[in-house]
Scaffold this motif. Structure first.
Motif, PDB file in Angstrom:
ATOM      1  N   ARG A 185      12.338  -5.672  -5.323  1.00 57.90           N
ATOM      2  CA  ARG A 185      11.101  -6.350  -5.711  1.00 57.90           C
ATOM      3  C   ARG A 185      10.467  -6.963  -4.476  1.00 57.90           C
ATOM      4  NH1 ARG A 185      12.315 -11.000  -9.770  1.00 57.90           N
ATOM      5  NH2 ARG A 185      12.440 -12.023  -7.769  1.00 57.90           N
ATOM      6  N   GLN A 186       9.154  -6.841  -4.357  1.00 58.94           N
ATOM      7  CA  GLN A 186       8.476  -7.350  -3.165  1.00 58.94           C
ATOM      8  C   GLN A 186       8.340  -8.868  -3.181  1.00 58.94           C
ATOM      9  OE1 GLN A 186       4.472  -5.826  -2.887  1.00 58.94           O
ATOM     10  NE2 GLN A 186       4.500  -5.944  -0.654  1.00 58.94           N
ATOM     11  N   ASP A 187       8.025  -9.412  -4.361  1.00 55.92           N
ATOM     12  CA  ASP A 187       7.846 -10.857  -4.496  1.00 55.92           C
ATOM     13  C   ASP A 187       7.938 -11.183  -5.982  1.00 55.92           C
ATOM     14  OD1 ASP A 187       5.327 -10.113  -5.560  1.00 55.92           O
ATOM     15  OD2 ASP A 187       4.428 -10.136  -3.577  1.00 55.92           O
ATOM     16  N   ARG A 188       7.339 -12.283  -6.422  1.00 54.95           N
ATOM     17  CA  ARG A 188       7.455 -12.645  -7.843  1.00 54.95           C
ATOM     18  C   ARG A 188       6.078 -12.736  -8.495  1.00 54.95           C
ATOM     19  NH1 ARG A 188      11.185 -17.601  -8.688  1.00 54.95           N
ATOM     20  NH2 ARG A 188      11.222 -16.731 -10.779  1.00 54.95           N
ATOM     21  N   LEU A 189       5.176 -11.876  -8.069  1.00 60.99           N
ATOM     22  CA  LEU A 189       3.803 -11.923  -8.579  1.00 60.99           C
ATOM     23  C   LEU A 189       3.749 -11.624 -10.081  1.00 60.99           C
ATOM     24  CD1 LEU A 189       0.927 -12.291  -7.297  1.00 60.99           C
ATOM     25  CD2 LEU A 189       0.743  -9.793  -7.341  1.00 60.99           C
ATOM     26  N   MET A 190       2.971 -12.445 -10.791  1.00 63.98           N
ATOM     27  CA  MET A 190       2.744 -12.258 -12.232  1.00 63.98           C
ATOM     28  C   MET A 190       1.234 -12.262 -12.481  1.00 63.98           C
ATOM     29  SD  MET A 190       5.689 -12.582 -14.013  1.00 63.98           S
ATOM     30  CE  MET A 190       5.152 -13.061 -15.659  1.00 63.98           C
ATOM     31  N   ALA A 191       0.834 -11.649 -13.573  1.00 65.61           N
ATOM     32  CA  ALA A 191      -0.593 -11.686 -13.937  1.00 65.61           C
ATOM     33  C   ALA A 191      -0.735 -12.240 -15.347  1.00 65.61           C
ATOM     34  CB  ALA A 191      -1.183 -10.280 -13.882  1.00 65.61           C
ATOM     35  N   ALA A 192      -1.712 -13.145 -15.512  1.00 62.92           N
ATOM     36  CA  ALA A 192      -2.149 -13.565 -16.857  1.00 62.92           C
ATOM     37  C   ALA A 192      -3.500 -12.905 -17.053  1.00 62.92           C
ATOM     38  CB  ALA A 192      -2.294 -15.075 -16.926  1.00 62.92           C
ATOM     39  N   PHE A 193      -3.676 -12.174 -18.156  1.00 56.93           N
ATOM     40  CA  PHE A 193      -4.962 -11.486 -18.308  1.00 56.93           C
ATOM     41  C   PHE A 193      -5.511 -11.640 -19.721  1.00 56.93           C
ATOM     42  CE2 PHE A 193      -3.512  -7.713 -20.638  1.00 56.93           C
ATOM     43  CZ  PHE A 193      -2.152  -7.698 -20.344  1.00 56.93           C
ATOM     44  N   THR A 279       2.177 -10.559 -17.508  1.00 58.88           N
ATOM     45  CA  THR A 279       2.923  -9.339 -17.178  1.00 58.88           C
ATOM     46  C   THR A 279       3.351  -9.380 -15.710  1.00 58.88           C
ATOM     47  OG1 THR A 279       2.825  -6.925 -17.272  1.00 58.88           O
ATOM     48  CG2 THR A 279       0.829  -8.015 -16.591  1.00 58.88           C
ATOM     49  N   PRO A 280       4.492  -8.787 -15.381  1.00 62.42           N
ATOM     50  CA  PRO A 280       4.875  -8.715 -13.963  1.00 62.42           C
ATOM     51  C   PRO A 280       3.852  -7.893 -13.186  1.00 62.42           C
ATOM     52  CG  PRO A 280       6.700  -8.069 -15.386  1.00 62.42           C
ATOM     53  CD  PRO A 280       5.496  -8.172 -16.259  1.00 62.42           C
ATOM     54  N   ALA A 281       3.593  -8.297 -11.955  1.00 64.96           N
ATOM     55  CA  ALA A 281       2.586  -7.581 -11.164  1.00 64.96           C
ATOM     56  C   ALA A 281       3.053  -7.372  -9.723  1.00 64.96           C
ATOM     57  CB  ALA A 281       1.273  -8.364 -11.189  1.00 64.96           C
ATOM     58  N   HIS A 282       4.337  -7.614  -9.459  1.00 60.59           N
ATOM     59  CA  HIS A 282       4.840  -7.522  -8.084  1.00 60.59           C
ATOM     60  C   HIS A 282       5.055  -6.071  -7.662  1.00 60.59           C
ATOM     61  CE1 HIS A 282       8.582  -6.728 -10.158  1.00 60.59           C
ATOM     62  NE2 HIS A 282       8.412  -7.846 -10.837  1.00 60.59           N
ATOM     63  N   GLY A 283       5.068  -5.882  -6.342  1.00 58.52           N
ATOM     64  CA  GLY A 283       5.443  -4.574  -5.820  1.00 58.52           C
ATOM     65  C   GLY A 283       6.914  -4.316  -6.121  1.00 58.52           C
ATOM     66  N   LEU A 284       7.251  -3.057  -6.298  1.00 61.71           N
ATOM     67  CA  LEU A 284       8.612  -2.689  -6.686  1.00 61.71           C
ATOM     68  C   LEU A 284       8.898  -1.299  -6.136  1.00 61.71           C
ATOM     69  CD1 LEU A 284      10.781  -3.935  -8.615  1.00 61.71           C
ATOM     70  CD2 LEU A 284       9.814  -2.539 -10.412  1.00 61.71           C
ATOM     71  N   ARG A 285      10.099  -1.137  -5.586  1.00 60.30           N
ATOM     72  CA  ARG A 285      10.420   0.192  -5.040  1.00 60.30           C
ATOM     73  C   ARG A 285      11.830   0.600  -5.440  1.00 60.30           C
ATOM     74  NH1 ARG A 285      10.002   1.966   1.307  1.00 60.30           N
ATOM     75  NH2 ARG A 285      10.668   4.096   0.975  1.00 60.30           N
ATOM     76  N   LEU A 286      11.936   1.830  -5.878  1.00 62.13           N
ATOM     77  CA  LEU A 286      13.235   2.380  -6.279  1.00 62.13           C
ATOM     78  C   LEU A 286      13.754   3.262  -5.142  1.00 62.13           C
ATOM     79  CD1 LEU A 286      14.994   2.523  -8.948  1.00 62.13           C
ATOM     80  CD2 LEU A 286      13.899   4.726  -9.345  1.00 62.13           C
TER      81      LEU A 286
END
Ligand SMILES: Cc1cc2nc3c(=O)[nH]c(=O)nc-3n(C[C@H](O)[C@H](O)[C@H](O)COP(=O)(O)OP(=O)(O)OC[C@H]3O[C@@H](n4cnc5c(N)ncnc54)[C@H](O)[C@@H]3O)c2cc1C
Length: 378
Positions: A185-193, A279-286
């Protein structure tokens, strides 16, 4: 299996099962079906009340045009009622608005999507090409050498599927990939929309501002975009910095009202009818994004911070590429898997550089945790 569910007696065989029918999964299934493969596309949200909910992720950049042409989807896409997107205005790095127009983009304008319509249209194309579509939840993937089984559940019944290949296109959940590879996970970014609907009886044409507006604030940033149903407004911040006021329509409206520019876009709109969703909005890499018998595409492989506006385009690209890769592997060309990994690594590297560069442009609130964390990440 868990939960006292019965298991269906017959194990079905497919050449590939695609888990998740968002843009990545639908296009992977489309590509496989066109290659003549027996492919099953499974999604848990294609029916029922969840399918009717607003889906966030609405702006498609102009670069999607050649890809939609290449995929043979252009005619269907233009038949749907998506709105034009003509560029972005950003209050980022200074209090003033700076614009970036699509006017000089060789691909023309972009689009603000009716996202449900867009996803449904991609699924329809996959089915028309011969993919089988089923509403079910993927619950488990077991692989021992060449014995690969996928378990799906629908209405309490668990069914076992045998397939040499599975495509994980389950979005950030990465239901299959998370058990096969490492997720970072890149960070802990979240979005409220929230959706600000057109007021009853109003004409849609009243708001002709078709540029996305992005506005940085001390706690994170906001954006708004016109969509066919009204105006989508989102606030992005870190999970530990969320403001509880943003959980109610009134609080969301009040906080949006404190912005300098974004609030002016809301004039004439009705307030959100329902509570904002998070909703989660962080960068993520597998890493790795594929292995023997499985391959991840879209957000399941590589999810972006929404500032990039590249998530859907990347889902389409990686979905098509994943479908093609599986077909090549089924033809006896396993090297295709490492070419896919290289392809994703290039995208991930470019994303990381752009992300660092974008956040480095904003230095007004370096003392605030949201921006301090990102200056360190950069
Ligand atoms: C706040 C926010 C704003 C964004 N804005 C933009 C934007 O403006 N432009 C842009 O390009 N991108 C944007 N994105 C990103 C974009 O929405 C995603 O990149 C895109 O949806 C990825 O497509 P996908 O097919 O990989 O996954 P998804 O669209 O997430 O689809 C995954 C599918 O898998 C299904 N699924 C999940 N688990 C299971 C399971 N166990 N069994 C069966 N099915 C399952 C889900 O129901 C879903 O249908 C935004 C994202 C966020 C969070």
């Amino acid at each position: 299996m868990s939960g006292g569910t019965a298991r269906a007696p017959v194990a079905e065989r497919f050449e590939a099962v695609v888990a998740g029918a968002g843009p990545a999964g639908a296009v992977a299934a489309l590509t496989l079906a066109r290659a003549g493969r027996r492919v099953l596309l499974v999604d848990d949200r294609i029916g029922g009340p969840e399918a009717a909910q607003l889906k966030v992720g609405e702006t498609l950049p102009p670069a999607a045009r050649p890809l939609l042409h290449d995929l043979g989807l252009w005619a269907d896409f233009t038949a749907d009622a998506h709105l034009r997107s003509t560029g972005t205005l950003a209050c980022w790095g200074s209090p003033e608005l700076h614009g970036r127009s699509h006017l000089f983009d060789p691909n023309g304008h972009g689009w603000h999507l009716d996202r449900r319509r867009f996803d449904a249209s991609l699924r329809d194309a996959a089915v028309a090409a011969g993919a089988e579509l089923r509403q079910a939840t993927v619950v488990k993937y077991l692989a021992h050498g060449t014995d690969r089984r996928l378990f799906i559940r629908h209405e309490g019944l668990v069914e076992e599927l045998h397939s040499p290949w599975v495509v994980d296109a389950t979005g950030r959940r990465a239901v299959i990939g998370r058990g096969q590879a490492v997720r970072r996970r890149q960070d802990r970014l979240m979005a409220a929309f929230a959706l600000f609907p057109h007021p009853a009886g109003s004409g849609r044409a009243a708001d002709e501002e078709l540029r996305t507006l992005v506005e940085a604030v001390p706690q994170g940033w906001w954006y708004t975009a016109r969509i066919p149903a009204g105006r989508l407004v989102a606030h992005l911040t870190d999970a530990d910095l969320t403001d509880p006021a943003l959980r109610t329509p009134q609080g969301f409206l009040a906080r949006a009202g404190r912005t300098r520019h974004l609030r002016t876009r809301l004039a004439g709109y009705a307030p959100p009818a329902t509570a904002p969703r998070w909703t989660p909005a962080h960068g993520l890499r597998l890493t790795p994004p594929a292995g023997p018998g499985w391959i991840a595409a879209g957000d399941a492989a590589l999810a972006f911070d929404p500032l990039s506006s590249q998530g859907i385009l990347t889902a389409l690209h990686t979905g098509a590429r994943a479908g093609h890769t599986v077909d090549l592997c089924l033809r006896g060309t396993p090297e295709a898997l490492s070419a896919y990994t290289t392809f994703l690594t290039r995208i991930a590297d470019a994303y990381r550089d752009h992300h660092a560069h974008a956040y480095a442009q904003e230095h007004r609130w370096q003392a605030h945790p949201f921006w301090r964390r990102r200056s360190r990440l950069g």
